[in-house]
Design a protein around this motif. Structure first.
Motif, PDB file in Angstrom:
ATOM      1  N   ARG A  48     -29.591 -47.759 -61.904  1.00  0.00           N
ATOM      2  CA  ARG A  48     -29.232 -49.179 -61.735  1.00  0.00           C
ATOM      3  C   ARG A  48     -29.451 -49.962 -63.032  1.00  0.00           C
ATOM      4  NH1 ARG A  48     -32.334 -49.360 -57.060  1.00  0.00           N
ATOM      5  NH2 ARG A  48     -31.054 -48.613 -55.354  1.00  0.00           N
TER       6      ARG A  48
ATOM      7  N   LYS B 180     -22.152 -47.907 -55.045  1.00  0.00           N
ATOM      8  CA  LYS B 180     -22.800 -48.904 -54.185  1.00  0.00           C
ATOM      9  C   LYS B 180     -23.312 -50.062 -55.050  1.00  0.00           C
ATOM     10  CE  LYS B 180     -26.422 -49.084 -50.639  1.00  0.00           C
ATOM     11  NZ  LYS B 180     -27.700 -49.482 -51.187  1.00  0.00           N
ATOM     12  N   THR B 181     -23.954 -49.706 -56.165  1.00  0.00           N
ATOM     13  CA  THR B 181     -24.489 -50.742 -57.066  1.00  0.00           C
ATOM     14  C   THR B 181     -23.364 -51.605 -57.626  1.00  0.00           C
ATOM     15  OG1 THR B 181     -26.228 -49.171 -57.664  1.00  0.00           O
ATOM     16  CG2 THR B 181     -25.949 -51.075 -59.113  1.00  0.00           C
TER      17      THR B 181
ATOM     18  N   GLY C  81     -20.474 -52.099 -56.224  1.00  0.00           N
ATOM     19  CA  GLY C  81     -19.930 -52.876 -55.104  1.00  0.00           C
ATOM     20  C   GLY C  81     -20.782 -54.093 -54.808  1.00  0.00           C
ATOM     21  N   GLU C  82     -22.109 -53.902 -54.766  1.00  0.00           N
ATOM     22  CA  GLU C  82     -23.010 -55.025 -54.449  1.00  0.00           C
ATOM     23  C   GLU C  82     -22.977 -56.092 -55.546  1.00  0.00           C
ATOM     24  OE1 GLU C  82     -26.209 -52.301 -51.968  1.00  0.00           O
ATOM     25  OE2 GLU C  82     -26.661 -52.900 -54.022  1.00  0.00           O
ATOM     26  N   THR C  83     -22.734 -55.652 -56.774  1.00  0.00           N
ATOM     27  CA  THR C  83     -22.804 -56.591 -57.903  1.00  0.00           C
ATOM     28  C   THR C  83     -21.451 -57.238 -58.207  1.00  0.00           C
ATOM     29  OG1 THR C  83     -24.437 -55.055 -58.785  1.00  0.00           O
ATOM     30  CG2 THR C  83     -23.718 -56.825 -60.259  1.00  0.00           C
TER      31      THR C  83
ATOM     32  N   ASN D 173     -16.295 -54.646 -53.912  1.00  0.00           N
ATOM     33  CA  ASN D 173     -15.812 -53.291 -53.630  1.00  0.00           C
ATOM     34  C   ASN D 173     -14.600 -52.889 -54.446  1.00  0.00           C
ATOM     35  OD1 ASN D 173     -17.840 -52.851 -51.874  1.00  0.00           O
ATOM     36  ND2 ASN D 173     -16.665 -53.420 -50.047  1.00  0.00           N
TER      37      ASN D 173
END
Ligand code: PEP
Length: 256
Positions: A142, A193-194, A196-198, A201
């Motif tokens: 991350r 995932k990281t 997408g969250e930041t 998507n």
């Protein structure tokens, strides 16, 4: 999405040897529209090879560059000097991080300088063996990912490629081990995932993610079939022409 097969020659091959290799590689390769073949020779070979390369078949990358465009930085080559010579630059390779002390801040400036100069950065991230054994893989990934991308505007994220290279799997590492496809899959999922969250998507799905670490013609197919892996970054095996061509052909077969 395209598949990327990138050969990192590191500090190997004279200019003459790199030129002969390129000549043979161009002869061996047809035009593959959905596979981007890239080689990263030493900086000194980029100018002559840029005149020799057939850009329909393959592209050139630099192994490194400095983030200032010009100035009193003895020994450095800027991204702006590489404009027109290369399409890609490898940024934050583990050898740069661990041998030359490049940290996330430094890597971040290089990624931004690459994008500013219209060169696609291949941002390398990956945990060391001890970080993995202490359960720090997710944090390292991350930090390196978001640190590297911190100066890239959201609408320019599609100009970046990420390469997951566990340091313990790189062939130059003492007692390198092969990463299993499951281990690769787990980290590639974490990367998406990281992202997408930041960034959302859409950005997460569009960013190419490569894998690198002792890839050869026997294991390339297994890594290329890991969900979310869009290509390979290859060190040692890219120096052996037949191996590299086999890997490219495997990519064509597996991904089409
Ligand atoms: C690399 O250094 O980027 C690399 C993946 O090397 P190797 O393929 O030799 O492990």
């Amino acid at each position: 999405m395209k598949t990327y097969i990138v050969g990192n020659f590191k500090l190997n091959f004279t200019v003459g040897e790199a030129s002969i290799y390129l000549h043979k590689l161009l002869k061996a390769l047809p035009v593959y529209r959905d596979v981007d073949v890239v080689i990263a020779p030493s900086t000194v070979a980029l100018q002559p090879l840029s005149l020799q390369v057939d850009r329909h078949k393959m592209k050139l990358a630099a192994q490194n560059a400095f983030y200032r465009d010009y100035g009193a930085y003895t020994g450095e080559t800027s991204f702006s000097q590489l404009r027109g010579l290369v399409d890609y630059v490898i940024v934050g390779h583990s050898e740069r991080r661990h041998i030359f002390g490049e940290d996330d801040k430094f890597v971040q400036k290089k990624v931004a300088a690459a994008v500013r100069n219209k060169i696609t950065p291949i941002l390398c991230i990956g945990e060391t063996e001890s970080e993995r054994s202490f359960g720090e893989t997710a944090d390292v990934i991350r930090d390196q990912l978001l640190g590297g991308l911190a100066d890239v505007a959201d609408d320019e994220l599609d100009k970046v490629i990420v390469a997951y290279e566990p340091v313990w799997a790189i062939s130059s590492t003492k007692a390198a081990k092969l990463a299993t496809p499951d281990e690769v899959s787990e980290v590639v999922k974490l990367i998406r995932k990281t992202l997408g969250e930041t960034y959302g998507n859409d950005a997460a799905e569009k960013m190419p993610v490569l894998f690198g670490g002792s890839v050869n013609s026997s294991n390339a197919g297994a890594y290329l079939t890991v969900p979310g892996v869009n290509g390979l970054l290859i060190g040692g095996s890219s120096l052996i022409l037949n191996e590299f061509v086999d890997i490219i052909e495997t990519a064509k077969r597996v991904k089409s």
